[in-house]
Design an enzyme around this catalytic site. Structure first.
Site, short mmCIF file in Angstrom:
data_model
loop_
_atom_site.label_atom_id
_atom_site.label_comp_id
_atom_site.label_asym_id
_atom_site.label_seq_id
_atom_site.Cartn_x
_atom_site.Cartn_y
_atom_site.Cartn_z
N ARG A 76 116.83 56.50 8.72
CA ARG A 76 117.88 56.50 9.74
C ARG A 76 118.51 57.88 9.90
O ARG A 76 118.91 58.50 8.90
CB ARG A 76 118.99 55.51 9.36
N HIS A 101 113.33 55.26 12.19
CA HIS A 101 111.87 55.33 12.16
C HIS A 101 111.25 55.95 13.41
O HIS A 101 110.33 55.40 14.02
CB HIS A 101 111.28 53.94 11.92
N HIS A 175 104.63 52.23 5.89
CA HIS A 175 105.55 51.11 5.77
C HIS A 175 104.85 49.83 5.33
O HIS A 175 105.19 48.73 5.80
CB HIS A 175 106.30 50.91 7.09
N SER A 176 103.89 49.92 4.41
CA SER A 176 103.25 48.70 3.89
C SER A 176 104.23 47.92 3.03
O SER A 176 105.01 48.49 2.27
CB SER A 176 102.04 49.07 3.03
N TYR A 177 104.20 46.60 3.19
CA TYR A 177 104.99 45.70 2.35
C TYR A 177 104.05 45.13 1.30
O TYR A 177 103.15 44.35 1.63
CB TYR A 177 105.54 44.52 3.15
N ASP A 248 117.60 48.76 -0.16
CA ASP A 248 117.17 49.43 1.07
C ASP A 248 117.63 50.88 0.92
O ASP A 248 118.26 51.43 1.81
CB ASP A 248 117.80 48.74 2.30
N GLU A 309 108.61 53.61 0.35
CA GLU A 309 108.44 54.57 1.44
C GLU A 309 108.73 55.98 0.94
O GLU A 309 109.87 56.44 0.99
CB GLU A 309 109.37 54.21 2.59
C1 FUC Z 1 113.01 49.78 6.19
C2 FUC Z 1 114.50 49.72 6.07
C3 FUC Z 1 115.23 49.27 7.24
C4 FUC Z 1 114.57 48.38 8.22
C5 FUC Z 1 113.09 48.64 8.34
C6 FUC Z 1 112.30 47.56 9.02
O1 FUC Z 1 112.50 51.04 6.13
O2 FUC Z 1 115.05 50.91 5.60
O3 FUC Z 1 116.49 48.81 6.88
O4 FUC Z 1 114.88 47.06 8.03
O5 FUC Z 1 112.45 49.02 7.21
#
Ligand code: FUC
Length: 344
Positions: A76, A101, A175-177, A248, A309
């Protein structure tokens, strides 16, 4: 090693690369999105360890940013604006008055050029994208490349590079979960996490850094010793609460370490180790996962995946003492993150 390229509708292509242990990674040219990482558990069963959608279309304009390359600036940016060399730049306000992002049309929405490659002990794909001056409000013509390499040590190596013709902020991430239970059988609550970090960035209620770096000592942010997540996600700690119940937050990584983070899932026996030359990472525990799209394998649940990340800190645009996102004109931005998959 093996690599397979498939053409879908809409000019989409998938690249699936696999090694001789049965580990495989699939990526899309759209957003450079990693759609699957399949790795063995301790009994040898190969399952997917990242959140995936059932339909490829759902990766487009995805509010959760599944698996995507994030840029130009991950995280952010306060008030969606910054100054560089005394000049002010205005970005998209896509998160309240702030920019998240890369803005509305960040790197995750772009179609990347793709060149697959294969050697004796590695396979992967190089994604490249040229972003014109003032795209999303950012200065500089940028050429960015992100390379995914899978090798026979069950490592996925992500190399990021970029050059710009103007001083500009840039910090790229993926941004992989992750969910090591395999095909998302359980939430990440019983995963154990270790992050080699002494300090994290304090957030305000809009998840914007206050400018303070807090000591992890005596807080739930002390992950220097491996800790099970569940109790931490439900902690009454103010920072955990304001992030909607979970992490977060940006952690500053201790540089002299070869394992910056480790995630373990006892039940499957899977372990993920992270190593990087980035100065920190955002540890995000899927507190705000937005449902509505069909997941592969699973139903929506809060805390279904966790993101690591690796990146610099966008707070550096407004405060001193944070890992800088600034790239000088003509210099090359080069970062690397290695994800190693093991079993117990
Ligand atoms: C992450 C978080 C954010 C957001 C995003 C989808 O990187 O830092 O809060 O929800 O993903």
């Amino acid at each position: 090693m093996n690599i397979k390229e498939d053409h879908l509708s809409n000019d989409f292509k998938t690249f699936t690369f696999s090694n001789s242990h049965g580990m495989s990674v699939q990526a899309l040219n759209q957003g450079g999105i990693i759609t699957e990482i399949n790795v063995p558990d301790q009994t040898g069963t190969i399952e997917n360890v990242v959140l995936s959608y059932q339909d490829y279309e759902d990766y487009i304009e995805d509010p959760n940013y599944f698996g995507a390359i994030i840029g130009r600036v991950a995280g952010r940016i306060e008030a969606a604006s910054f100054q560089i060399n005394g000049e002010e730049f205005q970005l998209d306000q896509n998160d309240g008055v702030n920019s998240l992002h890369g803005g509305n049309r960040g790197f995750h929405t772009k179609k990347w050029d793709a060149s697959p490659f294969q050697t004796e002990d590695s396979a992967g794909v190089v994604f490249t994208y040229r972003s014109p001056h003032l795209e999303g409000g950012y200065p500089g013509n940028i050429t960015a490349a992100v390379t995914y390499t899978l090798n026979n040590n069950n490592q996925l190596i992500i190399d990021y590079s970029a050059v710009s013709d103007h001083d500009t902020p840039i910090t790229l991430t993926n941004h992989s979960y992750f969910n090591l239970s395999g095909n998302m059988q359980r939430t990440i609550g019983n995963h154990e996490v270790q992050i080699n970090s002494d300090g994290f960035v304090e957030l305000d209620e809009n998840l914007i850094p206050t400018g303070k770096i807090l000591d992890v000592g005596n807080t739930v942010f002390d992950l220097r010793k491996s800790a099970p997540l569940e109790p931490l996600l439900h902690s009454s700690d103010k920072q955990i609460q304001l992030a909607n119940g979970g992490f977060d937050h940006y952690f500053l990584l201790n540089p002299n370490s070869n394992k910056h983070a480790v995630v373990k899932d006892e039940e499957s026996g899977r372990i993920l180790e992270l190593q990087t030359n980035q100065q920190g990472l955002v540890f995000y525990t899927g507190n705000n996962l937005t449902d509505g799209r069909k997941l592969a394998h699973s139903q929506w649940k809060k805390h279904l995946g966790l993101c690591l990340e690796t990146q610099a800190s966008p707070a550096s645009l407004h405060h001193d003492g944070f890992p800088s996102v600034c790239l000088k004109a003509g210099e090359t931005y080069e970062r690397q993150t290695i994800f190693t998959f093991k079993t117990m």
